[in-house]
Design a protein around this motif. Structure first.
Motif, short mmCIF file in Angstrom:
data_model
loop_
_atom_site.label_atom_id
_atom_site.label_comp_id
_atom_site.label_asym_id
_atom_site.label_seq_id
_atom_site.Cartn_x
_atom_site.Cartn_y
_atom_site.Cartn_z
N HIS A 1 0.84 -1.19 0.00
CA HIS A 1 0.00 0.00 0.00
C HIS A 1 0.87 1.25 0.00
CE1 HIS A 1 -2.36 3.23 2.19
NE2 HIS A 1 -3.03 3.05 1.08
N SER A 2 0.57 2.20 -0.88
CA SER A 2 1.22 3.50 -0.93
C SER A 2 2.73 3.32 -1.13
CB SER A 2 0.88 4.30 0.33
OG SER A 2 1.22 5.65 0.19
N ALA A 3 3.55 3.70 -0.15
CA ALA A 3 5.00 3.48 -0.31
C ALA A 3 5.31 2.01 -0.52
CB ALA A 3 5.74 4.02 0.90
N GLY A 4 4.52 1.13 0.09
CA GLY A 4 4.70 -0.30 -0.13
C GLY A 4 4.36 -0.71 -1.55
N ALA A 5 3.37 -0.04 -2.15
CA ALA A 5 3.04 -0.30 -3.55
C ALA A 5 4.13 0.22 -4.47
CB ALA A 5 1.70 0.34 -3.90
N GLY A 6 4.73 1.35 -4.12
CA GLY A 6 5.86 1.86 -4.89
C GLY A 6 7.01 0.88 -4.89
N ALA A 7 7.28 0.28 -3.73
CA ALA A 7 8.33 -0.74 -3.66
C ALA A 7 7.96 -1.95 -4.50
CB ALA A 7 8.54 -1.15 -2.20
N GLY A 8 6.68 -2.32 -4.48
CA GLY A 8 6.24 -3.44 -5.30
C GLY A 8 6.45 -3.17 -6.78
N GLN A 9 6.19 -1.94 -7.21
CA GLN A 9 6.43 -1.60 -8.60
C GLN A 9 7.91 -1.76 -8.96
OE1 GLN A 9 3.11 1.50 -10.09
NE2 GLN A 9 4.46 2.39 -8.56
N MET A 10 8.79 -1.35 -8.04
CA MET A 10 10.23 -1.49 -8.29
C MET A 10 10.63 -2.96 -8.35
SD MET A 10 12.03 1.51 -6.00
CE MET A 10 13.62 1.29 -6.82
N VAL A 11 10.12 -3.77 -7.43
CA VAL A 11 10.44 -5.20 -7.43
C VAL A 11 9.92 -5.85 -8.72
CG1 VAL A 11 9.97 -7.40 -6.28
CG2 VAL A 11 10.56 -5.38 -4.93
N GLY A 12 8.81 -5.33 -9.25
CA GLY A 12 8.24 -5.85 -10.48
C GLY A 12 8.95 -5.39 -11.74
N GLY A 13 9.88 -4.44 -11.63
CA GLY A 13 10.64 -4.00 -12.78
C GLY A 13 10.57 -2.54 -13.11
N ALA A 14 9.75 -1.77 -12.37
CA ALA A 14 9.67 -0.33 -12.61
C ALA A 14 10.87 0.38 -11.99
CB ALA A 14 8.38 0.24 -12.02
N CYS A 15 11.22 1.53 -12.56
CA CYS A 15 12.37 2.30 -12.09
C CYS A 15 11.91 3.70 -11.68
CB CYS A 15 13.44 2.40 -13.17
SG CYS A 15 14.02 0.79 -13.77
N ARG A 16 12.65 4.30 -10.76
CA ARG A 16 12.28 5.63 -10.26
C ARG A 16 13.52 6.40 -9.85
NH1 ARG A 16 9.55 3.82 -4.58
NH2 ARG A 16 8.53 5.85 -4.75
N SER A 17 13.36 7.69 -9.70
CA SER A 17 14.41 8.52 -9.10
C SER A 17 14.23 8.53 -7.59
CB SER A 17 14.33 9.95 -9.64
OG SER A 17 15.16 10.80 -8.88
N TYR A 18 15.32 8.47 -6.85
CA TYR A 18 15.23 8.61 -5.41
C TYR A 18 15.10 10.07 -4.98
CZ TYR A 18 16.75 3.74 -4.97
OH TYR A 18 16.85 2.38 -5.04
N SER B 1 13.11 12.88 -6.00
CA SER B 1 11.99 13.12 -6.90
C SER B 1 11.80 14.59 -7.26
CB SER B 1 10.70 12.58 -6.26
OG SER B 1 10.47 13.16 -5.00
N MET B 2 12.43 15.51 -6.53
CA MET B 2 12.23 16.93 -6.85
C MET B 2 13.18 17.40 -7.95
SD MET B 2 13.99 18.73 -3.49
CE MET B 2 13.91 20.39 -4.14
N PHE B 3 14.09 16.52 -8.40
CA PHE B 3 15.08 16.94 -9.37
C PHE B 3 14.78 16.32 -10.73
CE2 PHE B 3 17.02 17.22 -5.23
CZ PHE B 3 17.57 18.50 -5.25
N VAL B 4 14.50 17.15 -11.71
CA VAL B 4 14.17 16.69 -13.04
C VAL B 4 15.40 16.06 -13.69
CG1 VAL B 4 13.37 17.38 -15.34
CG2 VAL B 4 12.39 18.45 -13.29
N GLY B 5 15.20 14.93 -14.34
CA GLY B 5 16.28 14.30 -15.09
C GLY B 5 17.23 13.48 -14.26
N ASP B 6 16.89 13.20 -13.00
CA ASP B 6 17.76 12.36 -12.18
C ASP B 6 17.88 10.95 -12.76
OD1 ASP B 6 16.92 13.60 -8.87
OD2 ASP B 6 18.40 14.25 -10.33
N GLU B 7 18.96 10.32 -12.40
CA GLU B 7 19.14 8.91 -12.75
C GLU B 7 18.00 8.09 -12.15
OE1 GLU B 7 22.35 5.30 -11.89
OE2 GLU B 7 22.76 7.36 -11.24
N SER B 8 17.55 7.08 -12.89
CA SER B 8 16.53 6.17 -12.38
C SER B 8 17.18 4.95 -11.75
CB SER B 8 15.58 5.73 -13.50
OG SER B 8 14.76 6.80 -13.90
N PHE B 9 16.62 4.50 -10.65
CA PHE B 9 17.13 3.35 -9.93
C PHE B 9 16.10 2.22 -10.00
CE2 PHE B 9 19.18 7.05 -8.19
CZ PHE B 9 20.51 6.65 -8.01
N CYS B 10 16.58 1.01 -10.15
CA CYS B 10 15.72 -0.15 -10.32
C CYS B 10 16.12 -1.21 -9.29
CB CYS B 10 15.82 -0.73 -11.72
SG CYS B 10 15.75 0.51 -13.05
N ALA B 11 15.18 -2.07 -8.91
CA ALA B 11 15.48 -3.13 -7.94
C ALA B 11 14.62 -4.35 -8.21
CB ALA B 11 15.25 -2.62 -6.51
#
Length: 349
Positions: free
Chosen positions: A177-194, A196-206
């Protein structure tokens, strides 16, 4: 420990296919059998290799079903909240007990928050600037790794008593749920910036290959907490997203659907409540008639929202973890639309 008394009903699923219709909407819901479950067993999981926090402890609570056919598939739950938790028994307790009642081994994770010193050590390892580090929610790094370490632990326990032969490590769903769902998206293959306020940051995947499917309750969308357009292109396993029009506010609720539209994979499902009562708490820690009722002052409707949501999640779990043909047919039908008319929007591919 003795079983928890939760009104179990061990009879076969009754999904009302013949009775389902506009005049009998409750008969359209997916209704699986229900089981009792044991009192939770608490375990402390340690990760000696965590960057910046080599003595990190993660807390889990395991609820085992009683008299459910085994070996049990596994549902691992991950709570929301950037401040973290240390009590695994109460962490996303509603959904952990729900999974145990459905006959699954329910494993709740409590993700503790890093200390400032541990956070600074992580920022240094990732070469984050001071400004980036100030925007870093450390849990977004730790949660997917906590999940991986918990699965490692389940693998270690699988040959020991009392767990030997009891559960099936090839059938794991990650429900967050919420932050837990965000982690689930990462475990499933989605990538994100750590950061988030900085445009164009490197994306991290897990990504982790061990879960076969995911439930994301109130997940983040584009522009929210580091997710961006293209984040979900590599999300390639069955995923159910559940959210609503007022989930975190009227501006945030609609974008929580972005993961569904951002993945090209088949077996994606989207449950959306188009109503102001579809607030953040409806999908998470609380039962549906509490945060929803505070918002719209309509307890019967809020209780109905909660039933529709639980029915959909139950069908997804049975379809993915048990390959149940009734559950698979239900998911690819309009029964939830009939049950939830006119408030439910349902999409799948």
């Amino acid at each position: 420990n003795g079983p928890a008394n939760n009104g179990a009903n061990n009879g076969p699923a009754n999904n009302g296919a013949d009775a389902c219709g506009p005049d009998t909407p409750e008969a359209c819901l997916y209704q699986p059998p229900s089981f009792e479950f044991e009192e939770p067993v608490e375990i402390t999981v340690r990760d000696p290799d965590r960057v910046g926090a080599p003595d990190r402890e993660v807390f889990i609570a395991i609820r085992a079903p009683v008299d459910a056919p085994g070996p049990w598939p596994i549902v691992i739950t991950s709570h929301g909240g950037s401040s973290g938790k240390r009590n695994a028994v109460t962490a996303l307790q509603r959904w952990a007990e729900f999974a145990a009642r459905r006959g699954f081994l329910a494993v709740s994770i409590a993700h503790p928050l890093r200390s400032d010193e541990e956070g600074a050590a992580l920022c240094e390892e990732l070469d984050a600037t001071d400004e980036q580090c100030g925007a870093f929610k450390y849990g977004n790094y730790d949660r997917p790794r906590d999940f991986a370490r918990v699965v490692d632990t389940l693998e270690e326990l699988a040959d020991t008593e009392p767990w030997a032969g009891k559960y099936d490590l090839t059938k794991i769903v990650y429900l967050g749920h919420s932050a837990g769902a965000g982690a689930g998206q990462m475990v499933g293959g989605a990538c994100r910036s750590y950061y988030s306020m900085f445009v164009g940051d490197e994306s991290f995947c897990a990504p982790d290959p061990r879960p076969i499917a995911f439930v994301g309750l109130s997940p983040q969308g584009i522009g929210d907490d580091g997710f961006k357009e293209g984040s979900w292109v590599d999300l390639d396993r069955p995923f159910l997203i559940a959210t609503g029009a007022n989930d975190g506010g009227a501006d945030t609720g609609p974008i929580r659907r972005d993961g569904y539209y951002g993945s090209d994979d088949e077996n994606q499902f989207l449950f959306y409540l188009n109503h102001p009562g579809a607030v953040h708490g409806l999908f998470g820690e609380n039962v549906g008639n509490e945060p929803c009722t505070r918002e719209i002052r309509d307890e019967p409707l809020c209780e109905a929202f909660d039933r529709w949501l639980r029915s959909t999640v139950a069908a997804f779990l049975d379809a993915t973890l048990r390959d149940d043909p009734d559950a698979r047919a239900w998911l690819r039908s309009d029964r939830i639309l009939t049950a939830g008319a006119p408030h439910v929007e349902w999409d799948y591919r």
